[in-house]
Enzyme design. Structure first.
Site: not given
Length: 339
Positions: A125, A149, A153
């Site tokens: 991402s 988040y 990643k």
């Protein structure tokens, strides 16, 4: 025929990629725990690709299940989509995100090694970049995620970099997405978030179909032309094509690649609303409210490296993104329903 395991393959990006993989001649096996997707997607993937797809319901954290899957199939590669992906939720439930996204990936990679499968496409991402102080992100932009988040990643990316150092036989692509939108042009598959959408486009389309009364626009005082945030939106079909291209490119010449997948052209929230109104013929009511914590005013991809290495670039523009989203939503007002 080459066989690929697609984790999270009934999800939004996974399902579109599964169709393109099948159309490209790959044999597809999907593993998904259906935590944010529907089993009925499998039948639609088969309908659109005209190929059989094996589906296994299960979790990537289940060592025994993965061991059985790898013993029953001879895979050439894995595309790893499975993961939780809501930024706000990740801040509220960090342990859940680290457990699923990081621990789950470790289990998957461990079982891949035991099975002798060393070719992997990882769904990363643009959140790994954080807020570098400028708006056009290349693959060399410093990695400093500002939310849980994004940190999950980056942790998985770091694990894969270390795996490649320790075991050079690995062939790995880290694909950093910007903002996927749109749907399959048939209207048969599309984005179907459970609960309140976290992303702009499904929220707009649910307002258009009458499931929600209005859209909340978070902030109109950014240093952008119309005051609303600018984002790099990429059609999910272009994104899926990037995965197929990466899978075909990975090899001895390109054994480890890190690429942005975006268009390089940002659009504002108000521009996306206007484009959707053109596509649907429906006025989208919205309310300007305060900024959300952690939102940036603008960012977009420099995707030149993907074009150089993969021969890939995004082809579908904002009008097609909105038209396909509306085709999906009006054909499936309640998403996949009971499929």
């Amino acid at each position: 025929m080459r066989k690929v395991l697609v984790t999270g393959g009934t999800g939004y990006i996974g399902s579109h990629t599964a169709i393109q993989l099948a159309n490209a001649g790959f044999e597809v096996v999907i593993l998904d725990n259906l935590s944010n997707s529907s089993k009925g997607v499998v039948a639609r993937i088969e309908e659109l690709s005209k190929r059989q797809v094996d589906f296994i319901e299960g979790d990537i954290r289940d060592h025994e299940l993965l061991r059985n899957i790898f013993s029953q199939h001879t895979f050439d590669s894995v595309i790893h989509f499975a993961g939780l992906k809501a930024v706000g939720e990740s801040e509220e439930q960090p342990l859940r995100y680290f457990d699923n996204n990081v621990s789950g990936s470790i289990v998957l990679f461990d079982e891949m090694i035991k099975a002798g499968v060393y070719k992997l496409i990882f769904s990363s991402s643009a959140t790994v970049y954080g807020d570098p102080g400028y708006v056009c992100y290349s693959e060399n932009t410093p990695l400093a995620p500002i939310n849980v988040y994004g940190r999950t990643k980056l942790m998985v990316e770091d694990i894969l970099r270390d795996l490649k150092k320790s075991q050079p036989k690995w062939q790995i692509a880290l694909l950093r997405y910007f903002n996927p939108v749109g749907a399959h042009e048939s209207g048969r598959i599309g984005e179907n978030p459970f609960g309140v959408p976290n992303n702009l486009m499904p929220f707009i389309s649910q307002v258009a179909i009458g499931r929600r009364s209005k859209l909340m626009v978070y902030g109109n005082d950014y240093a952008t032309p119309d005051g609303t945030g600018l984002r790099d939106y990429i059609h999910v079909e272009d994104l899926a094509a990037g995965h197929v291209a990466a899978l075909k490119t990975l090899g001895d010449v390109n054994p480890f690649i890190t690429l942005n997948l975006g268009t390089g052209k940002p659009y504002s929230v108000l521009e996306m609303i206007s484009a959707f109104e053109r596509a649907s013929g429906i006025k989208i009511p919205y309310e300007i409210v305060g900024r959300r914590a952690g939102d940036l005013s603008e960012y977009y991809a420099n995707a030149d490296l993907a074009k150089e290495i993969l021969g890939w670039q995004a082809k579908l523009g904002i009008d097609r993104m909105c038209a396909d989203t509306w085709c999906w939503q009006k054909s499936n007002p309640e998403g996949y329903g009971i499929d």
